[in-house]
Design a protein around this motif. Structure first.
Motif, PDB file in Angstrom:
ATOM      1  N   VAL A  21     -21.928 -35.316 -55.471  1.00 25.80           N
ATOM      2  CA  VAL A  21     -23.337 -35.573 -55.871  1.00 25.80           C
ATOM      3  C   VAL A  21     -23.415 -36.589 -56.920  1.00 25.80           C
ATOM      4  O   VAL A  21     -24.169 -37.458 -56.906  1.00 25.80           O
ATOM      5  CB  VAL A  21     -23.832 -34.169 -56.428  1.00 25.80           C
ATOM      6  CG1 VAL A  21     -25.253 -34.279 -56.874  1.00 25.80           C
ATOM      7  CG2 VAL A  21     -23.733 -33.180 -55.241  1.00 25.80           C
ATOM      8  N   VAL A  22     -22.566 -36.658 -58.054  1.00 25.93           N
ATOM      9  CA  VAL A  22     -22.757 -37.533 -59.069  1.00 25.93           C
ATOM     10  C   VAL A  22     -22.213 -38.640 -58.697  1.00 25.93           C
ATOM     11  O   VAL A  22     -22.812 -39.972 -59.076  1.00 25.93           O
ATOM     12  CB  VAL A  22     -22.010 -36.693 -60.210  1.00 25.93           C
ATOM     13  CG1 VAL A  22     -22.048 -37.768 -61.403  1.00 25.93           C
ATOM     14  CG2 VAL A  22     -22.628 -35.454 -60.504  1.00 25.93           C
ATOM     15  N   GLY A  23     -21.069 -38.822 -58.202  1.00 26.61           N
ATOM     16  CA  GLY A  23     -20.277 -40.177 -57.881  1.00 26.61           C
ATOM     17  C   GLY A  23     -19.689 -40.796 -59.120  1.00 26.61           C
ATOM     18  O   GLY A  23     -19.449 -42.086 -58.817  1.00 26.61           O
ATOM     19  N   ALA A  24     -18.832 -40.246 -59.745  1.00 26.84           N
ATOM     20  CA  ALA A  24     -17.897 -40.851 -60.798  1.00 26.84           C
ATOM     21  C   ALA A  24     -16.593 -41.430 -60.065  1.00 26.84           C
ATOM     22  O   ALA A  24     -16.170 -40.994 -59.088  1.00 26.84           O
ATOM     23  CB  ALA A  24     -17.666 -39.691 -61.819  1.00 26.84           C
ATOM     24  N   SER A  37     -15.996 -43.784 -64.781  1.00 31.22           N
ATOM     25  CA  SER A  37     -17.095 -44.612 -64.998  1.00 31.22           C
ATOM     26  C   SER A  37     -17.885 -44.073 -63.938  1.00 31.22           C
ATOM     27  O   SER A  37     -17.707 -43.244 -62.896  1.00 31.22           O
ATOM     28  CB  SER A  37     -16.868 -45.995 -64.508  1.00 31.22           C
ATOM     29  OG  SER A  37     -16.428 -46.197 -63.254  1.00 31.22           O
ATOM     30  N   LEU A  38     -19.467 -44.180 -64.213  1.00 36.94           N
ATOM     31  CA  LEU A  38     -20.526 -43.665 -63.271  1.00 36.94           C
ATOM     32  C   LEU A  38     -21.500 -44.819 -63.277  1.00 36.94           C
ATOM     33  O   LEU A  38     -22.144 -44.728 -64.209  1.00 36.94           O
ATOM     34  CB  LEU A  38     -21.052 -42.399 -63.938  1.00 36.94           C
ATOM     35  CG  LEU A  38     -21.932 -41.575 -63.019  1.00 36.94           C
ATOM     36  CD1 LEU A  38     -21.887 -41.311 -61.776  1.00 36.94           C
ATOM     37  CD2 LEU A  38     -22.495 -40.436 -63.798  1.00 36.94           C
ATOM     38  N   PRO A  39     -21.856 -45.257 -62.036  1.00 31.53           N
ATOM     39  CA  PRO A  39     -23.182 -46.102 -62.015  1.00 31.53           C
ATOM     40  C   PRO A  39     -24.283 -45.117 -62.031  1.00 31.53           C
ATOM     41  O   PRO A  39     -24.435 -44.170 -61.730  1.00 31.53           O
ATOM     42  CB  PRO A  39     -23.047 -46.500 -60.468  1.00 31.53           C
ATOM     43  CG  PRO A  39     -21.775 -46.277 -60.071  1.00 31.53           C
ATOM     44  CD  PRO A  39     -21.132 -45.145 -60.928  1.00 31.53           C
ATOM     45  N   ASP A  90     -31.285 -47.834 -69.458  1.00 30.70           N
ATOM     46  CA  ASP A  90     -31.215 -49.248 -69.815  1.00 30.70           C
ATOM     47  C   ASP A  90     -29.522 -49.617 -69.612  1.00 30.70           C
ATOM     48  O   ASP A  90     -29.307 -50.576 -70.238  1.00 30.70           O
ATOM     49  CB  ASP A  90     -31.990 -49.724 -70.781  1.00 30.70           C
ATOM     50  CG  ASP A  90     -33.428 -49.434 -70.768  1.00 30.70           C
ATOM     51  OD1 ASP A  90     -33.875 -49.494 -69.653  1.00 30.70           O
ATOM     52  OD2 ASP A  90     -33.691 -49.168 -71.906  1.00 30.70           O
ATOM     53  N   ALA A  91     -28.929 -49.265 -68.610  1.00 29.25           N
ATOM     54  CA  ALA A  91     -27.653 -49.579 -68.552  1.00 29.25           C
ATOM     55  C   ALA A  91     -27.268 -49.582 -67.144  1.00 29.25           C
ATOM     56  O   ALA A  91     -27.883 -49.133 -66.082  1.00 29.25           O
ATOM     57  CB  ALA A  91     -26.635 -48.600 -69.161  1.00 29.25           C
ATOM     58  N   ASP A  92     -26.033 -50.443 -66.920  1.00 29.07           N
ATOM     59  CA  ASP A  92     -25.710 -50.478 -65.378  1.00 29.07           C
ATOM     60  C   ASP A  92     -24.734 -49.135 -65.069  1.00 29.07           C
ATOM     61  O   ASP A  92     -24.791 -48.816 -63.888  1.00 29.07           O
ATOM     62  CB  ASP A  92     -24.713 -51.714 -65.151  1.00 29.07           C
ATOM     63  CG  ASP A  92     -25.540 -52.825 -65.490  1.00 29.07           C
ATOM     64  OD1 ASP A  92     -26.650 -53.185 -64.906  1.00 29.07           O
ATOM     65  OD2 ASP A  92     -25.023 -54.002 -66.200  1.00 29.07           O
ATOM     66  N   ARG A  93     -24.124 -48.650 -65.845  1.00 30.45           N
ATOM     67  CA  ARG A  93     -23.142 -47.432 -65.664  1.00 30.45           C
ATOM     68  C   ARG A  93     -22.859 -46.916 -67.077  1.00 30.45           C
ATOM     69  O   ARG A  93     -23.130 -47.454 -68.109  1.00 30.45           O
ATOM     70  CB  ARG A  93     -21.781 -48.029 -65.131  1.00 30.45           C
ATOM     71  CG  ARG A  93     -21.084 -48.957 -65.765  1.00 30.45           C
ATOM     72  CD  ARG A  93     -19.696 -49.262 -64.942  1.00 30.45           C
ATOM     73  NE  ARG A  93     -18.625 -49.819 -65.730  1.00 30.45           N
ATOM     74  CZ  ARG A  93     -17.514 -49.794 -65.621  1.00 30.45           C
ATOM     75  NH1 ARG A  93     -16.957 -49.061 -64.515  1.00 30.45           N
ATOM     76  NH2 ARG A  93     -16.596 -50.346 -66.532  1.00 30.45           N
ATOM     77  N   LEU A  94     -22.270 -45.725 -66.883  1.00 29.96           N
ATOM     78  CA  LEU A  94     -21.877 -44.840 -68.055  1.00 29.96           C
ATOM     79  C   LEU A  94     -20.225 -45.025 -67.853  1.00 29.96           C
ATOM     80  O   LEU A  94     -19.761 -45.097 -66.942  1.00 29.96           O
ATOM     81  CB  LEU A  94     -21.989 -43.488 -67.845  1.00 29.96           C
ATOM     82  CG  LEU A  94     -23.582 -43.009 -68.180  1.00 29.96           C
ATOM     83  CD1 LEU A  94     -23.782 -41.769 -67.672  1.00 29.96           C
ATOM     84  CD2 LEU A  94     -24.031 -43.554 -69.557  1.00 29.96           C
ATOM     85  N   VAL A  95     -19.385 -45.090 -68.991  1.00 26.38           N
ATOM     86  CA  VAL A  95     -18.257 -45.014 -69.230  1.00 26.38           C
ATOM     87  C   VAL A  95     -17.856 -44.038 -70.128  1.00 26.38           C
ATOM     88  O   VAL A  95     -18.212 -44.149 -71.396  1.00 26.38           O
ATOM     89  CB  VAL A  95     -17.484 -46.574 -69.590  1.00 26.38           C
ATOM     90  CG1 VAL A  95     -15.951 -46.400 -69.350  1.00 26.38           C
ATOM     91  CG2 VAL A  95     -18.184 -47.497 -68.520  1.00 26.38           C
ATOM     92  N   ALA A  96     -17.023 -43.113 -69.829  1.00 24.56           N
ATOM     93  CA  ALA A  96     -16.449 -42.017 -70.551  1.00 24.56           C
ATOM     94  C   ALA A  96     -14.911 -42.234 -70.881  1.00 24.56           C
ATOM     95  O   ALA A  96     -14.188 -42.388 -69.974  1.00 24.56           O
ATOM     96  CB  ALA A  96     -16.849 -40.672 -70.001  1.00 24.56           C
ATOM     97  N   LEU A 116     -22.940 -46.511 -72.890  1.00 25.75           N
ATOM     98  CA  LEU A 116     -23.890 -47.322 -71.758  1.00 25.75           C
ATOM     99  C   LEU A 116     -23.101 -48.563 -71.723  1.00 25.75           C
ATOM    100  O   LEU A 116     -22.726 -49.207 -72.808  1.00 25.75           O
ATOM    101  CB  LEU A 116     -25.090 -47.122 -72.576  1.00 25.75           C
ATOM    102  CG  LEU A 116     -25.881 -45.962 -72.740  1.00 25.75           C
ATOM    103  CD1 LEU A 116     -26.860 -46.267 -73.676  1.00 25.75           C
ATOM    104  CD2 LEU A 116     -26.296 -45.313 -71.499  1.00 25.75           C
ATOM    105  N   GLU A 117     -23.141 -49.078 -70.573  1.00 26.43           N
ATOM    106  CA  GLU A 117     -22.370 -50.341 -70.560  1.00 26.43           C
ATOM    107  C   GLU A 117     -23.496 -51.286 -69.611  1.00 26.43           C
ATOM    108  O   GLU A 117     -24.122 -50.698 -68.495  1.00 26.43           O
ATOM    109  CB  GLU A 117     -21.164 -50.285 -69.486  1.00 26.43           C
ATOM    110  CG  GLU A 117     -20.438 -51.804 -69.639  1.00 26.43           C
ATOM    111  CD  GLU A 117     -19.154 -51.663 -68.919  1.00 26.43           C
ATOM    112  OE1 GLU A 117     -18.116 -51.465 -69.459  1.00 26.43           O
ATOM    113  OE2 GLU A 117     -19.214 -51.638 -67.601  1.00 26.43           O
TER     114      GLU A 117
END
Length: 136
Positions: A21-24, A37-39, A90-96, A116-117
Motif C-alpha cells: 500500500v505504502v510503497g517504500a 525511501s518512499l516517493p 513539497d518533496a519528491d520523496r521521504l528518506v528514513a 524530505l528530499e
C-alpha cells in the motif's frame, strides 16, 4: 556479504503486505544502518496535503527495525518514539536513515532521521528512537 544482506532485506520488505500500500524501498541495509525511501503520492497525504503521520511512523518503525536486525538477526520492535519536526510536504520523496546507537545480545537501541528530499537536497522532518529486540 553486504549485497546479500540488502537482497535479503528487500525480500523481507516485499513480504510485508502493508508496504504494498505504502510503497517504500530499502536502499541501504548493512551492519548498523538501514535506509528506506518512499516517493510521495496522493494516497499518503492527510486532509491538509501533508504526509500522514502514520506514514512517517511506518518508515521510522521499519528503518529502526532493519537497523537493529542488521546486528541482531530476526527482530521485533519493542518500543519507539517519534518527534514530528516539520510538516512533510513539497518533496519528491521521504528518506528514513536509521543507525544502531548501541546493542547487546538481545536488544539494540536505534535512532532514525526522516528527511524530505527534493532535487537531491534533504530537510529533516522527523526524528525517532526505539528499542529493537531479538525475536524469540
Amino acid at each position: 556479504m553486504q549485497a546479500d544482506l540488502l537482497a535479503y532485506g528487500r525480500q523481507v520488505l516485499a513480504r510485508q503486505p502493508f508496504n504494498g500500500v505504502v510503497g517504500a524501498t530499502l536502499e541501504v541495509f548493512e551492519a548498523g544502518t538501514a535506509e528506506l525511501s518512499l516517493p510521495l503520492a496522493a494516497h499518503l497525504l492527510q486532509q491538509d496535503g501533508f504526509v500522514h503521520g502514520g506514514v512517517l511512523s511506518y518508515l521510522a518503525d521499519n528503518a529502526l527495525t532493519y537497523a537493529g536486525g542488521s546486528v541482531l538477526g530476526k527482530v521485533l520492535t519493542s518500543e519507539f518514539k517519534i518527534n514530528y519536526l516539520r510538516p512533510a510536504r513539497d518533496a519528491d520523496r521521504l528518506v528514513a536513515v536509521a543507525t544502531v546507537v548501541g546493542s547487546g545480545r538481545t536488544q539494540a537501541v536505534c535512532r532514525c532521521d526522516i528527511f524530505l528530499e527534493r532535487a537531491g537536497e534533504r530537510k529533516l522532518c522527523a526524528a525517532a528512537q526505539g528499542t529493537i529486540r531479538k525475536a524469540e
